[in-house]
Motif scaffolding. Structure first.
Motif, mmCIF file in Angstrom:
data_model
loop_
_atom_site.group_PDB
_atom_site.id
_atom_site.type_symbol
_atom_site.label_atom_id
_atom_site.label_comp_id
_atom_site.label_asym_id
_atom_site.label_seq_id
_atom_site.Cartn_x
_atom_site.Cartn_y
_atom_site.Cartn_z
ATOM 1 N N MET A 1 0.853 -1.174 0.000
ATOM 2 C CA MET A 1 0.000 0.000 0.000
ATOM 3 C C MET A 1 0.894 1.231 0.000
ATOM 4 S SD MET A 1 -3.060 1.489 0.276
ATOM 5 C CE MET A 1 -4.048 0.048 0.404
ATOM 6 N N LYS A 2 0.650 2.135 -0.910
ATOM 7 C CA LYS A 2 1.446 3.346 -1.040
ATOM 8 C C LYS A 2 1.031 4.363 0.024
ATOM 9 C CE LYS A 2 0.915 6.196 -4.608
ATOM 10 N NZ LYS A 2 0.951 6.753 -5.955
ATOM 11 N N CYS A 3 1.995 5.023 0.651
ATOM 12 C CA CYS A 3 1.735 6.036 1.671
ATOM 13 C C CYS A 3 1.114 7.267 1.008
ATOM 14 C CB CYS A 3 3.037 6.421 2.376
ATOM 15 S SG CYS A 3 2.853 7.807 3.525
ATOM 16 N N PRO A 4 -0.021 7.763 1.531
ATOM 17 C CA PRO A 4 -0.656 8.939 0.930
ATOM 18 C C PRO A 4 0.093 10.247 1.223
ATOM 19 C CG PRO A 4 -1.888 8.233 2.850
ATOM 20 C CD PRO A 4 -0.811 7.205 2.623
ATOM 21 N N THR A 11 4.516 0.052 3.552
ATOM 22 C CA THR A 11 3.798 0.400 4.774
ATOM 23 C C THR A 11 3.589 -0.867 5.578
ATOM 24 O OG1 THR A 11 1.628 0.114 3.751
ATOM 25 C CG2 THR A 11 2.582 2.344 3.704
ATOM 26 N N GLN A 12 3.366 -0.680 6.856
ATOM 27 C CA GLN A 12 3.197 -1.816 7.755
ATOM 28 C C GLN A 12 1.820 -1.714 8.409
ATOM 29 O OE1 GLN A 12 5.959 -1.755 10.986
ATOM 30 N NE2 GLN A 12 5.498 -3.838 11.610
ATOM 31 N N VAL A 13 1.131 -2.854 8.515
ATOM 32 C CA VAL A 13 -0.147 -2.895 9.202
ATOM 33 C C VAL A 13 0.122 -2.906 10.700
ATOM 34 C CG1 VAL A 13 -2.266 -4.214 9.599
ATOM 35 C CG2 VAL A 13 -1.293 -4.084 7.303
ATOM 36 N N VAL A 14 -0.454 -1.909 11.398
ATOM 37 C CA VAL A 14 -0.253 -1.767 12.834
ATOM 38 C C VAL A 14 -1.410 -2.406 13.600
ATOM 39 C CG1 VAL A 14 0.042 -0.086 14.712
ATOM 40 C CG2 VAL A 14 1.012 0.383 12.469
ATOM 41 N N PHE A 24 -16.652 -4.994 6.371
ATOM 42 C CA PHE A 24 -15.373 -4.508 5.872
ATOM 43 C C PHE A 24 -14.301 -4.720 6.934
ATOM 44 C CE2 PHE A 24 -17.484 -0.941 7.895
ATOM 45 C CZ PHE A 24 -16.500 -0.389 8.694
ATOM 46 N N ILE A 25 -13.056 -4.562 6.527
ATOM 47 C CA ILE A 25 -11.919 -4.660 7.448
ATOM 48 C C ILE A 25 -11.232 -3.309 7.471
ATOM 49 C CG2 ILE A 25 -9.676 -5.728 7.883
ATOM 50 C CD1 ILE A 25 -10.736 -8.240 6.492
ATOM 51 N N ARG A 26 -10.989 -2.806 8.684
ATOM 52 C CA ARG A 26 -10.309 -1.530 8.879
ATOM 53 C C ARG A 26 -8.873 -1.825 9.295
ATOM 54 N NH1 ARG A 26 -9.219 1.344 13.537
ATOM 55 N NH2 ARG A 26 -9.034 3.575 13.260
ATOM 56 N N ARG A 27 -7.929 -1.223 8.597
ATOM 57 C CA ARG A 27 -6.515 -1.428 8.934
ATOM 58 C C ARG A 27 -5.837 -0.090 9.191
ATOM 59 N NH1 ARG A 27 -5.583 -6.800 7.739
ATOM 60 N NH2 ARG A 27 -6.594 -7.631 5.894
ATOM 61 N N ARG A 28 -5.132 -0.004 10.304
ATOM 62 C CA ARG A 28 -4.275 1.145 10.579
ATOM 63 C C ARG A 28 -2.898 0.774 10.053
ATOM 64 N NH1 ARG A 28 -5.125 6.004 11.089
ATOM 65 N NH2 ARG A 28 -3.547 6.401 12.629
ATOM 66 N N ARG A 29 -2.331 1.655 9.257
ATOM 67 C CA ARG A 29 -1.037 1.399 8.643
ATOM 68 C C ARG A 29 -0.065 2.501 9.028
ATOM 69 N NH1 ARG A 29 -1.152 -2.256 4.285
ATOM 70 N NH2 ARG A 29 -3.233 -2.997 3.829
ATOM 71 N N GLN A 30 1.206 2.143 8.993
ATOM 72 C CA GLN A 30 2.257 3.126 9.253
ATOM 73 C C GLN A 30 3.289 3.031 8.145
ATOM 74 O OE1 GLN A 30 4.069 2.866 13.098
ATOM 75 N NE2 GLN A 30 5.272 4.699 12.791
ATOM 76 N N CYS A 31 3.655 4.207 7.636
ATOM 77 C CA CYS A 31 4.656 4.265 6.573
ATOM 78 C C CYS A 31 6.029 3.957 7.162
ATOM 79 C CB CYS A 31 4.652 5.649 5.932
ATOM 80 S SG CYS A 31 5.906 5.844 4.653
ATOM 81 N N LEU A 32 6.791 3.112 6.480
ATOM 82 C CA LEU A 32 8.130 2.759 6.956
ATOM 83 C C LEU A 32 9.156 3.845 6.625
ATOM 84 C CD1 LEU A 32 8.150 -1.041 6.040
ATOM 85 C CD2 LEU A 32 7.668 0.036 8.241
ATOM 86 N N ARG A 37 0.831 7.665 10.097
ATOM 87 C CA ARG A 37 -0.180 6.612 10.109
ATOM 88 C C ARG A 37 -1.405 7.028 9.308
ATOM 89 N NH1 ARG A 37 -0.389 3.495 15.848
ATOM 90 N NH2 ARG A 37 1.806 2.930 15.887
ATOM 91 N N PHE A 38 -2.077 6.037 8.728
ATOM 92 C CA PHE A 38 -3.310 6.270 7.988
ATOM 93 C C PHE A 38 -4.159 5.010 8.052
ATOM 94 C CE2 PHE A 38 -0.118 4.757 5.063
ATOM 95 C CZ PHE A 38 -0.768 3.887 4.212
ATOM 96 N N THR A 39 -5.431 5.163 7.682
ATOM 97 C CA THR A 39 -6.389 4.065 7.768
ATOM 98 C C THR A 39 -6.814 3.645 6.370
ATOM 99 O OG1 THR A 39 -7.218 4.954 9.852
ATOM 100 C CG2 THR A 39 -8.631 3.374 8.708
ATOM 101 N N THR A 40 -6.926 2.344 6.166
ATOM 102 C CA THR A 40 -7.468 1.809 4.916
ATOM 103 C C THR A 40 -8.645 0.913 5.259
ATOM 104 O OG1 THR A 40 -5.977 -0.097 4.909
ATOM 105 C CG2 THR A 40 -5.246 1.881 3.713
ATOM 106 N N TYR A 41 -9.539 0.754 4.291
ATOM 107 C CA TYR A 41 -10.703 -0.109 4.458
ATOM 108 C C TYR A 41 -10.732 -1.107 3.314
ATOM 109 C CZ TYR A 41 -12.278 3.421 7.749
ATOM 110 O OH TYR A 41 -12.365 4.280 8.814
ATOM 111 N N GLU A 42 -10.990 -2.349 3.636
ATOM 112 C CA GLU A 42 -11.127 -3.389 2.625
ATOM 113 C C GLU A 42 -12.580 -3.820 2.593
ATOM 114 O OE1 GLU A 42 -8.452 -6.673 3.080
ATOM 115 O OE2 GLU A 42 -6.788 -5.350 3.581
#
Length: 149
Positions: A1-4, A11-14, A24-32, A37-42
């Motif tokens: 996943m590209k950092c916005p 990025t890493q799923v936190v 849906f699935i909510r994922r908090r991600r952190q850019c390496l 941090r940002f949130t994605t939804y699947e």
């Protein structure tokens, strides 16, 4: 996943959480790279019915248009974004469960009005007054009286 923020590709799923009713699935991600941090939804990729406009044109269903309708009606109203997202999900779920290939835009409008009425009476009246193309103040008064009862 590209950092916005920095466009870095790693990025890493936190944290991962299931959304409402497992829709849906909510994922908090952190850019390496930049550590933001940002949130994605699947969500499942499904086919919505084609929308048939009043003039007979057919267009693809648009989540963005649906969301914009809710945002406009709820502008400056005290409704949590999670509640708005849930209402949008309910409308989309009803469209998917209908099992039809085409749906009239008027039907989608009625579904939106139903959800807005549950969320906020003022937003419901705003949307309905535009959606139903009120001609005079009596139409507006009838709607307000309907909401009061």
């Amino acid at each position: 996943m590209k950092c916005p923020f920095c466009n870095h590709m790693d990025t890493q799923v936190v944290e991962t959480r299931m959304g409402e009713e497992g829709a849906f699935i909510r994922r908090r991600r952190q850019c390496l790279s930049c550590a933001k941090r940002f949130t994605t939804y699947e969500r499942p990729d499904v086919s919505f019915p084609t929308v048939v406009k009043k003039d007979g044109r057919r267009t693809e269903f648009s989540h963005d248009k649906l969301q914009a309708s809710f945002v406009l009606a709820l502008r400056k109203r005290p409704v949590a974004s999670a509640e708005v997202d849930a209402a949008i999900d309910h409308v989309e779920e009803k469209l998917l469960n209908a099992g039809v290939r085409e749906v009239a835009s008027s039907h989608i409008g009625e579904l939106v009005m139903h959800e807005l009425r549950k969320l906020d009476k003022v937003a419901y009246i705003r949307f309905a007054s535009v959606y139903r193309s009120f001609e005079d103040i009596d139409d507006f008064k009838h709607l307000v009286d309907e909401v009061r009862t």
